[in-house]
Design an enzyme around this catalytic site. Structure first.
Site, mmCIF file in Angstrom:
data_model
loop_
_atom_site.group_PDB
_atom_site.id
_atom_site.type_symbol
_atom_site.label_atom_id
_atom_site.label_comp_id
_atom_site.label_asym_id
_atom_site.label_seq_id
_atom_site.Cartn_x
_atom_site.Cartn_y
_atom_site.Cartn_z
ATOM 1 N N HIS A 72 -99.140 -35.601 -11.095
ATOM 2 C CA HIS A 72 -98.900 -37.031 -11.299
ATOM 3 C C HIS A 72 -100.213 -37.792 -11.372
ATOM 4 C CE1 HIS A 72 -94.421 -37.723 -10.147
ATOM 5 N NE2 HIS A 72 -94.581 -36.696 -10.949
ATOM 6 N N TYR A 201 -92.735 -47.141 -5.439
ATOM 7 C CA TYR A 201 -92.746 -47.728 -4.093
ATOM 8 C C TYR A 201 -92.319 -49.185 -4.241
ATOM 9 C CZ TYR A 201 -95.398 -43.734 -2.284
ATOM 10 O OH TYR A 201 -95.792 -42.473 -1.894
ATOM 11 N N PRO A 294 -94.405 -41.501 6.863
ATOM 12 C CA PRO A 294 -94.530 -40.803 5.572
ATOM 13 C C PRO A 294 -94.912 -41.696 4.392
ATOM 14 C CG PRO A 294 -92.223 -40.936 6.254
ATOM 15 C CD PRO A 294 -93.020 -41.454 7.392
ATOM 16 N N TYR A 386 -104.859 -42.526 -1.561
ATOM 17 C CA TYR A 386 -103.635 -41.801 -1.908
ATOM 18 C C TYR A 386 -103.952 -40.394 -2.412
ATOM 19 C CZ TYR A 386 -98.734 -41.349 -3.223
ATOM 20 O OH TYR A 386 -97.419 -40.945 -3.286
HETATM 21 C C1 LIG Z 1 -88.854 -36.731 5.753
HETATM 22 C C2 LIG Z 1 -90.322 -36.398 5.779
HETATM 23 C C3 LIG Z 1 -91.073 -36.640 4.636
HETATM 24 C C4 LIG Z 1 -92.430 -36.322 4.629
HETATM 25 N N1 LIG Z 1 -93.143 -36.565 3.495
HETATM 26 C C5 LIG Z 1 -94.439 -36.206 3.440
HETATM 27 C C6 LIG Z 1 -95.189 -36.321 2.215
HETATM 28 O O1 LIG Z 1 -94.690 -36.770 1.181
HETATM 29 N N2 LIG Z 1 -96.481 -35.898 2.210
HETATM 30 C C7 LIG Z 1 -97.067 -35.383 3.334
HETATM 31 O O2 LIG Z 1 -98.254 -35.014 3.274
HETATM 32 N N3 LIG Z 1 -96.380 -35.263 4.510
HETATM 33 C C8 LIG Z 1 -95.084 -35.636 4.592
HETATM 34 N N4 LIG Z 1 -94.379 -35.446 5.751
HETATM 35 C C9 LIG Z 1 -95.037 -34.886 6.920
HETATM 36 C C10 LIG Z 1 -95.150 -33.361 6.852
HETATM 37 O O3 LIG Z 1 -93.900 -32.783 6.597
HETATM 38 C C11 LIG Z 1 -95.739 -32.833 8.180
HETATM 39 O O4 LIG Z 1 -96.909 -33.550 8.466
HETATM 40 C C12 LIG Z 1 -96.037 -31.328 8.088
HETATM 41 O O5 LIG Z 1 -94.852 -30.594 8.159
HETATM 42 C C13 LIG Z 1 -96.977 -30.902 9.215
HETATM 43 O O6 LIG Z 1 -97.139 -29.518 9.177
HETATM 44 P P1 LIG Z 1 -97.416 -28.699 10.501
HETATM 45 O O7 LIG Z 1 -97.550 -27.280 10.067
HETATM 46 O O8 LIG Z 1 -98.526 -29.332 11.241
HETATM 47 O O9 LIG Z 1 -96.143 -28.910 11.416
HETATM 48 P P2 LIG Z 1 -94.634 -28.473 11.187
HETATM 49 O O10 LIG Z 1 -94.291 -28.488 9.746
HETATM 50 O O11 LIG Z 1 -93.826 -29.326 12.117
HETATM 51 O O12 LIG Z 1 -94.579 -26.966 11.657
HETATM 52 C C14 LIG Z 1 -94.643 -26.597 13.021
HETATM 53 C C15 LIG Z 1 -94.015 -25.233 13.173
HETATM 54 O O13 LIG Z 1 -94.160 -24.798 14.527
HETATM 55 C C16 LIG Z 1 -92.944 -24.213 14.955
HETATM 56 N N5 LIG Z 1 -92.909 -24.305 16.432
HETATM 57 C C17 LIG Z 1 -92.703 -25.404 17.190
HETATM 58 N N6 LIG Z 1 -92.760 -25.087 18.491
HETATM 59 C C18 LIG Z 1 -93.023 -23.751 18.542
HETATM 60 C C19 LIG Z 1 -93.177 -22.842 19.622
HETATM 61 N N7 LIG Z 1 -93.073 -23.237 20.890
HETATM 62 N N8 LIG Z 1 -93.429 -21.543 19.337
HETATM 63 C C20 LIG Z 1 -93.525 -21.114 18.046
HETATM 64 N N9 LIG Z 1 -93.365 -21.949 16.982
HETATM 65 C C21 LIG Z 1 -93.111 -23.252 17.248
HETATM 66 C C22 LIG Z 1 -91.881 -25.045 14.247
HETATM 67 O O14 LIG Z 1 -90.639 -24.361 14.161
HETATM 68 C C23 LIG Z 1 -92.528 -25.238 12.880
HETATM 69 O O15 LIG Z 1 -92.217 -24.202 11.977
HETATM 70 C C24 LIG Z 1 -93.031 -35.764 5.805
HETATM 71 C C25 LIG Z 1 -92.260 -35.514 6.938
HETATM 72 C C26 LIG Z 1 -90.930 -35.819 6.958
HETATM 73 C C27 LIG Z 1 -90.134 -35.534 8.192
#
Ligand SMILES: Cc1cc2nc3c(=O)[nH]c(=O)nc-3n(C[C@H](O)[C@H](O)[C@H](O)COP(=O)(O)OP(=O)(O)OC[C@H]3O[C@@H](n4cnc5c(N)ncnc54)[C@H](O)[C@@H]3O)c2cc1C
Length: 391
Positions: A72, A201, A294, A386
Site C-alpha cells: 500500500h 481512517y 491499534p 506510519y
Molecule cells: C484487534 C487487534 C488489531 C491489531 N492490529 C494491529 C496492526 O494493524 N498492526 C500492528 O502492528 N499491530 C496490531 N495489533 C497488535 C499486535 O497484534 C500485537 O502487538 C502482536 O501480536 C504482539 O506480538 P507478540 O509476539 O509480542 O505477542 P503475542 O502475539 O501476544 O504473542 C504472545 C504469545 O505468548 C504465548 N504465551 C503467553 N503466556 C505464555 C506462557 N506462560 N508460556 C508460554 N507461552 C505463553 C501466547 O499464547 C502467544 O502465542 C493488533 C492487536 C489486536 C488485538
C-alpha cells in the site's frame, strides 16, 4: 533441557526471534502455551511497516508475503464529509506498508522453524523465569501434565501482555506507564471485496471507524464502541449501517460493499510501557513489555523491532565479545517504543470521540485534521511514523 536462548511465546516476536537466531547460528527453544492451530488462527494485526517487510525478506520468510501481500502506498483520511489521501512514497522517499495478516506471518515463521529450526514446543506453558539476576536463567514450564526446566544463557519473554516473564522483574526496579481509553474497537471480518483499495481512517461525530482489508476478497473493519460492549449486541446489519454513517462522504460514486461476517470481536484500547525491558539475563520483547492502541498499526511492528535489536546485540556479544549492545537493549528499544506510543496516542485522540468530548474537543480534532491535510510537513510527519521509524 538446555539451550542458548529460551524464548517464551510463539507470537510474532518469539517466532521471528527464533528465526533470526537460527540464521545467526545461535540455538534456541521456543515454549508456547497454546496449540499450533490456535496460534495460526488468532486474528490480530495486518499492517507491516517497510522495515518489518525488509526484515521478513532478509530472514528468508518473505516469499509468500511478496506473492500474496498487498503493498500500500497510502491511506485515506475522512472527516467532515471530506476525503484526503496521504501518499507515503512521495512523503517518505519511497516507503510503503504491506497488508499481510499476522496469522500469515505466524504461519510462515512456524513452517520455517519446524522445517529446519530449533525446537518449537506447543502446549508448553512457562510457569516462571528464575535466576535471571544471577547469570543462571531458567524457565520452569509444564508440558503434557509434567513440569520441566529449560536452562539457558538468556531468556527472552515474548509472551504477550498476559505472560509470566515480566513478573520476574522485581517491582522495586520497574516503572510502568499506562493509559486505558473509555472505548474499544468492534472488529469484523467479512467475505466481501474491500470497498476501497487503501485503508480509510474516518473521524465522525458518531465516533471513529476504520475500513481495512485482509485480502482482495476479505474486508476487515472496525467501529469505535464503548469499552464494555459485547460484540453479540451488534447484528451484522447494524454494523454495516453504522459503518455507512461514519464513512459518509460527499462523493456519490462511493459505496460501502456489504457481505457475510465471518468474525466479530471487541478489542480494548490501552497504552502501556514497562521499563526497563531487561533484568539481568531476562529480556522482554513485544507486547510483554508494551501495548499500543491499534490505531497506529504499531504493535506487531514494535515486536519486530525489539527482537531484531536483541538478535543483533546477542550476535555482537557472541561473535565479538561486545556486551555494549546487550547493555543498551532496553534503552535502544524504549526510544522507538515511545515514538510509537506517541504516534498511536496522537492518532487515537485525533480520530476517536471520547464519551466526555465537548464541542471544543470536536473543534480541536477537526483543526488537527485540517492541519494534517493542508501542511506537507504535518502530512510527512504522519507518513514517516506510519511507515515506520528506523530499526
Ligand atoms: C484487534 C487487534 C488489531 C491489531 N492490529 C494491529 C496492526 O494493524 N498492526 C500492528 O502492528 N499491530 C496490531 N495489533 C497488535 C499486535 O497484534 C500485537 O502487538 C502482536 O501480536 C504482539 O506480538 P507478540 O509476539 O509480542 O505477542 P503475542 O502475539 O501476544 O504473542 C504472545 C504469545 O505468548 C504465548 N504465551 C503467553 N503466556 C505464555 C506462557 N506462560 N508460556 C508460554 N507461552 C505463553 C501466547 O499464547 C502467544 O502465542 C493488533 C492487536 C489486536 C488485538
Amino acid at each position: 533441557m538446555r539451550t542458548t536462548v529460551g524464548i517464551i511465546g510463539a507470537g510474532p516476536a518469539g517466532l521471528l526471534l527464533a528465526r533470526l537466531l537460527h540464521n545467526a547460528g545461535i540455538a534456541s527453544v521456543v515454549l508456547e502455551s497454546r496449540d499450533r492451530d490456535y496460534v495460526e488462527r488468532r486474528q490480530r494485526a495486518g499492517i507491516l511497516e517497510q522495515g518489518t517487510v525488509d526484515v521478513l525478506r532478509a530472514a528468508g520468510v518473505g516469499a509468500r508475503m511478496d506473492r500474496e501481500g498487498l503493498p500500500h502506498d497510502g491511506i485515506e483520511l475522512r472527516f467532515d464529509r471530506r476525503r484526503h489521501r496521504v501518499d507515503f512514497p512521495a512523503l517518505t522517499g519511497g516507503k510503503q506498508v504491506m497488508v499481510y495478516a499476522q496469522t500469515e506471518v505466524c504461519k510462515d515463521l512456524i513452517a520455517a522453524q519446524l522445517a529446519d529450526g530449533g525446537p518449537l514446543l506447543f502446549e508448553a506453558e512457562a510457569l516462571a523465569v528464575e535466576g535471571a539476576d544471577i547469570d543462571a536463567p531458567r524457565v520452569r514450564f509444564r508440558r503434557g501434565g509434567a513440569e520441566d526446566v529449560l536452562d539457558c544463557d538468556y531468556v527472552v519473554g515474548c509472551d504477550g501482555f498476559w505472560g509470566v516473564a515480566r513478573a520476574a522483574i522485581p517491582e522495586s526496579l520497574a516503572r510502568t506507564y499506562e493509559r486505558t481509553y473509555p472505548f474499544g474497537w468492534l472488529g469484523i471480518l467479512a467475505d466481501v471485496a474491500p470497498s476501497h483499495d487503501e485503508l480509510v481512517y474516518a473521524r465522525s461525530d458518531r465516533g471513529f471507524c476504520l475500513l481495512s482489508m485482509r485480502s482482495p476478497s476479505v474486508t476487515r473493519a472496525y467501529l469505535q464502541v464503548p469499552a464494555d460492549t459485547d460484540a453479540d449486541d451488534w447484528s451484522a446489519e447494524e454494523i454495516w449501517d453504522e459503518l455507512d454513517r461514519r464513512l459518509e462522504v460527499d462523493d456519490p460514486g462511493w459505496r460501502l460493499a456489504r457481505g457475510p461476517l465471518t468474525a466479530k470481536s471487541v478489542t480494548p484500547m490501552r497504552s502501556y510501557v514497562h521499563e526497563p525491558m531487561r533484568h539481568g539475563r531476562l529480556f522482554l520483547a513485544g507486547d510483554a513489555a508494551h501495548i499500543v492502541p491499534p490505531t497506529g498499526a504499531k504493535g506487531l511492528n514494535l515486536a519486530v523491532g525489539d527482537v531484531v535489536t536483541f538478535a543483533r546485540a546477542l550476535a555482537a556479544r557472541l561473535d565479538k565479545g561486545d556486551e555494549g549492545p546487550l547493555d543498551a537493549y532496553s534503552d535502544t528499544c524504549l526510544r522507538r517504543v515511545w515514538q510509537a506510543e506517541r504516534f498511536s496516542y496522537a492518532m487515537t485522540t485525533m480520530l476517536h470521540r471520547a464519551p466526555y468530548a465537548s464541542a471544543f474537543d470536536d473543534r480541536v480534532q477537526l483543526a488537527a485534521l485540517d492541519r494534517l491535510t493542508s501542511s506537507k510537513a504535518a502530512e510527512a510527519d504522519l507518513a514517516e511514523a506510519y511507515t515506520g521509524f528506523p530499526l
